[in-house]
Write a protein that holds these residues in place. Structure first.
Motif, mmCIF file in Angstrom:
data_model
loop_
_atom_site.group_PDB
_atom_site.id
_atom_site.type_symbol
_atom_site.label_atom_id
_atom_site.label_comp_id
_atom_site.label_asym_id
_atom_site.label_seq_id
_atom_site.Cartn_x
_atom_site.Cartn_y
_atom_site.Cartn_z
ATOM 1 N N TYR A 135 0.852 -1.197 0.000
ATOM 2 C CA TYR A 135 0.000 0.000 0.000
ATOM 3 C C TYR A 135 0.885 1.243 0.000
ATOM 4 C CZ TYR A 135 -3.070 -3.393 2.359
ATOM 5 O OH TYR A 135 -3.784 -4.507 2.710
ATOM 6 N N THR A 136 0.254 2.375 -0.393
ATOM 7 C CA THR A 136 0.926 3.652 -0.166
ATOM 8 C C THR A 136 0.422 4.187 1.175
ATOM 9 O OG1 THR A 136 -0.842 4.939 -1.191
ATOM 10 C CG2 THR A 136 0.944 4.186 -2.655
ATOM 11 N N LYS A 137 1.145 5.164 1.673
ATOM 12 C CA LYS A 137 0.777 5.799 2.954
ATOM 13 C C LYS A 137 -0.640 6.388 2.859
ATOM 14 C CE LYS A 137 2.863 9.370 5.864
ATOM 15 N NZ LYS A 137 2.301 10.687 5.561
ATOM 16 N N GLU A 138 -0.902 7.036 1.733
ATOM 17 C CA GLU A 138 -2.184 7.719 1.557
ATOM 18 C C GLU A 138 -3.352 6.738 1.462
ATOM 19 O OE1 GLU A 138 0.597 8.315 -0.294
ATOM 20 O OE2 GLU A 138 1.160 10.108 0.835
ATOM 21 N N GLU A 139 -3.117 5.597 0.778
ATOM 22 C CA GLU A 139 -4.187 4.586 0.674
ATOM 23 C C GLU A 139 -4.659 4.166 2.056
ATOM 24 O OE1 GLU A 139 -3.691 1.587 -3.067
ATOM 25 O OE2 GLU A 139 -1.941 1.873 -1.860
ATOM 26 N N ILE A 140 -3.688 3.940 2.929
ATOM 27 C CA ILE A 140 -4.003 3.451 4.270
ATOM 28 C C ILE A 140 -4.667 4.532 5.121
ATOM 29 C CG2 ILE A 140 -2.766 2.755 6.405
ATOM 30 C CD1 ILE A 140 -3.467 0.483 4.394
ATOM 31 N N GLU A 141 -4.310 5.796 4.860
ATOM 32 C CA GLU A 141 -4.938 6.902 5.605
ATOM 33 C C GLU A 141 -6.449 6.949 5.345
ATOM 34 O OE1 GLU A 141 -2.532 10.184 4.379
ATOM 35 O OE2 GLU A 141 -1.026 9.775 5.933
ATOM 36 N N LYS A 142 -6.839 6.521 4.144
ATOM 37 C CA LYS A 142 -8.275 6.532 3.804
ATOM 38 C C LYS A 142 -9.080 5.596 4.715
ATOM 39 C CE LYS A 142 -7.688 7.454 -1.078
ATOM 40 N NZ LYS A 142 -7.329 6.667 -2.247
ATOM 41 N N TYR A 143 -8.395 4.590 5.275
ATOM 42 C CA TYR A 143 -9.093 3.652 6.174
ATOM 43 C C TYR A 143 -9.007 4.081 7.637
ATOM 44 C CZ TYR A 143 -9.029 0.593 2.104
ATOM 45 O OH TYR A 143 -9.206 0.069 0.853
ATOM 46 N N GLY A 144 -8.506 5.278 7.875
ATOM 47 C CA GLY A 144 -8.505 5.791 9.255
ATOM 48 C C GLY A 144 -7.165 5.720 9.970
ATOM 49 N N ALA A 145 -6.083 5.346 9.261
ATOM 50 C CA ALA A 145 -4.769 5.262 9.923
ATOM 51 C C ALA A 145 -4.210 6.654 10.181
ATOM 52 C CB ALA A 145 -3.797 4.478 9.058
ATOM 53 N N LYS A 146 -3.696 6.841 11.384
ATOM 54 C CA LYS A 146 -2.945 8.049 11.724
ATOM 55 C C LYS A 146 -1.515 7.585 11.926
ATOM 56 C CE LYS A 146 -5.968 11.134 11.568
ATOM 57 N NZ LYS A 146 -5.782 12.135 10.522
ATOM 58 N N TRP A 147 -0.660 7.848 10.966
ATOM 59 C CA TRP A 147 0.711 7.318 11.016
ATOM 60 C C TRP A 147 1.566 8.050 12.048
ATOM 61 C CZ3 TRP A 147 1.947 2.937 8.675
ATOM 62 C CH2 TRP A 147 1.210 2.540 7.551
ATOM 63 N N ILE A 148 2.339 7.272 12.776
ATOM 64 C CA ILE A 148 3.462 7.829 13.547
ATOM 65 C C ILE A 148 4.679 7.093 13.025
ATOM 66 C CG2 ILE A 148 4.591 7.965 15.797
ATOM 67 C CD1 ILE A 148 2.007 8.605 17.047
ATOM 68 N N LEU A 149 5.495 7.780 12.249
ATOM 69 C CA LEU A 149 6.657 7.154 11.625
ATOM 70 C C LEU A 149 7.898 7.650 12.369
ATOM 71 C CD1 LEU A 149 5.440 7.569 7.940
ATOM 72 C CD2 LEU A 149 5.385 5.494 9.328
ATOM 73 N N ASP A 150 8.515 6.768 13.115
ATOM 74 C CA ASP A 150 9.607 7.180 14.001
ATOM 75 C C ASP A 150 10.690 6.095 14.020
ATOM 76 O OD1 ASP A 150 11.207 8.283 15.940
ATOM 77 O OD2 ASP A 150 9.612 8.581 17.407
ATOM 78 N N ALA A 151 11.913 6.488 13.720
ATOM 79 C CA ALA A 151 13.031 5.533 13.701
ATOM 80 C C ALA A 151 13.623 5.324 15.098
ATOM 81 C CB ALA A 151 14.115 6.044 12.764
ATOM 82 N N GLN A 152 13.257 6.198 16.043
ATOM 83 C CA GLN A 152 13.824 6.125 17.396
ATOM 84 C C GLN A 152 12.885 5.362 18.327
ATOM 85 O OE1 GLN A 152 16.954 7.060 17.775
ATOM 86 N NE2 GLN A 152 16.765 7.561 15.606
ATOM 87 N N PRO A 153 13.414 4.851 19.463
ATOM 88 C CA PRO A 153 12.534 4.175 20.414
ATOM 89 C C PRO A 153 11.379 5.095 20.819
ATOM 90 C CG PRO A 153 14.820 3.873 21.037
ATOM 91 C CD PRO A 153 14.825 4.860 19.913
ATOM 92 N N ARG A 154 10.182 4.567 20.855
ATOM 93 C CA ARG A 154 9.001 5.366 21.183
ATOM 94 C C ARG A 154 8.112 4.594 22.147
ATOM 95 N NH1 ARG A 154 5.532 9.704 19.151
ATOM 96 N NH2 ARG A 154 7.231 10.466 17.893
ATOM 97 N N LYS A 155 7.789 5.236 23.232
ATOM 98 C CA LYS A 155 6.961 4.594 24.253
ATOM 99 C C LYS A 155 5.506 4.592 23.784
ATOM 100 C CE LYS A 155 6.490 5.080 29.263
ATOM 101 N NZ LYS A 155 6.894 5.915 30.396
#
Ligand SMILES: [Fe+2]
Ligand SMILES: [Fe+2]
Length: 301
Positions: A135-155
């Motif tokens: 999928y593309t990022k935008e395709e998935i956003e249409k289904y309600g995804a709110k992306w958090i794209l982070d390469a660092q450790p995230r709690k």
């Protein structure tokens, strides 16, 4: 989950989970005499309670929502209860079910992944077929995804963090090379892909650290070490997931088992891409502290 509840990890600011249950929603193996579906891929529902918070984190989405949703129903779970989705890496057998699952959840959901997850990812053995996210990022956003794209450790919540990326130089010597022949495209040229997007989850419990990995392309020993470092944990209660040793040399398998023993990992749970040779070795060395995963298997940790 509100975006504000997800924050960068500050070293050692970790509470421990009071309760942790991991449901294997999908694995390559369906188990013996079960009604679950097995399919190449992996997916877990991680149900964590810590303090006054309880979250159900979906870890990977297999390659098809159909198999997972079938198993979810068989296990008496409800996809609408999923709070957050974490994608361990780009591969289709971990991300392919994302659209169907978001449809079943039917509201806005935070999806946490590495920023490089949408790159081309080609596997040598299959005529350089693209095996990354379909999928593309935008395709998935249409289904309600709110992306958090982070390469660092995230709690993700109290007691749960991503490991963040594990660069080649941070991996132990025998895990520097990814076992599969994987390539990506940079400046119009095909170059080796080090699977920087491969991230895992580390969960701190009262009995020690629980590590959950999808395919372990960054190497399961390096992942376990990084998980300890990020959470400031000493004891490792369990290492769970696909270890991707199916195509590894015997020497690498032996070193993996030896290193996990040296790290004093109490329990090993493997499935998906781990491979029979490695699983035999784990069974021999860990005995009753080793268990094979299958669709429908529930781990109460
Ligand atoms: Fe995989
Ligand atoms: Fe993979």
């Amino acid at each position: 989950m509100l975006r504000a509840e997800l924050h960068r990890v500050e070293k050692n600011n970790f509470g421990k989970a009071d309760d942790l249950t991991i449901y294997t929603l999908l694995d390559d193996y369906a188990g013996y005499e079960t009604t679950f579906y097995g399919q190449h891929g992996i997916s877990f529902l991680i149900d964590v309670a810590a303090g006054n918070m309880r979250r159900r984190i979906l870890f990977d989405t297999g390659q098809s929502g159909k198999s997972i949703l079938h198993n979810v129903e068989r296990m008496g779970l409800n996809p609408k209860e999923i709070d957050t989705i974490f994608l361990s890496h780009c591969h289709y057998d971990h991300t392919g079910g994302l659209a169907e699952i978001l449809k079943a959840v039917d509201r806005e959901v935070t999806v946490v992944a590495h920023p490089k997850i949408f790159r081309r990812n080609l596997v040598e053995k299959k005529d350089f077929r693209h095996v990354g996210i379909p999928y593309t990022k935008e395709e998935i956003e249409k289904y309600g995804a709110k992306w958090i794209l982070d390469a660092q450790p995230r709690k993700l919540m109290e007691s749960v963090t991503t490991t963040g990326e594990i660069p080649k130089e941070e991996r132990v010597d025998f895990e520097k090379e990814v076992t599969l022949g994987l390539y990506t495209v940079e400046d119009g040229k095909m170059v080796k892909d080090d699977m920087l997007d491969d991230m895992s989850l580390a969960i701190k419990t009262r009995e020690g650290l629980v590590v959950v990995s999808g395919c372990s392309h960054a190497g399961i020993v390096s992942i376990t070490k990084k998980s300890k470092q990020v959470t400031g944990s000493h004891e490792v209660k369990a290492v769970i997931g696909g270890y991707h040793l199916i195509d590894a040399e015997d020497e690498r398998i032996e070193k993996t088992v030896k290193n996990l023993k040296e790290l004093e990992v109490k329990e090993i749970y493997t499935g998906h891409c781990t491979g029979l040779r490695a699983e035999c070795k784990f069974l021999k060395e860990f005995g009753g502290r080793f268990e094979k995963l299958h669709s429908g298997k529930v781990l109460r940790l």
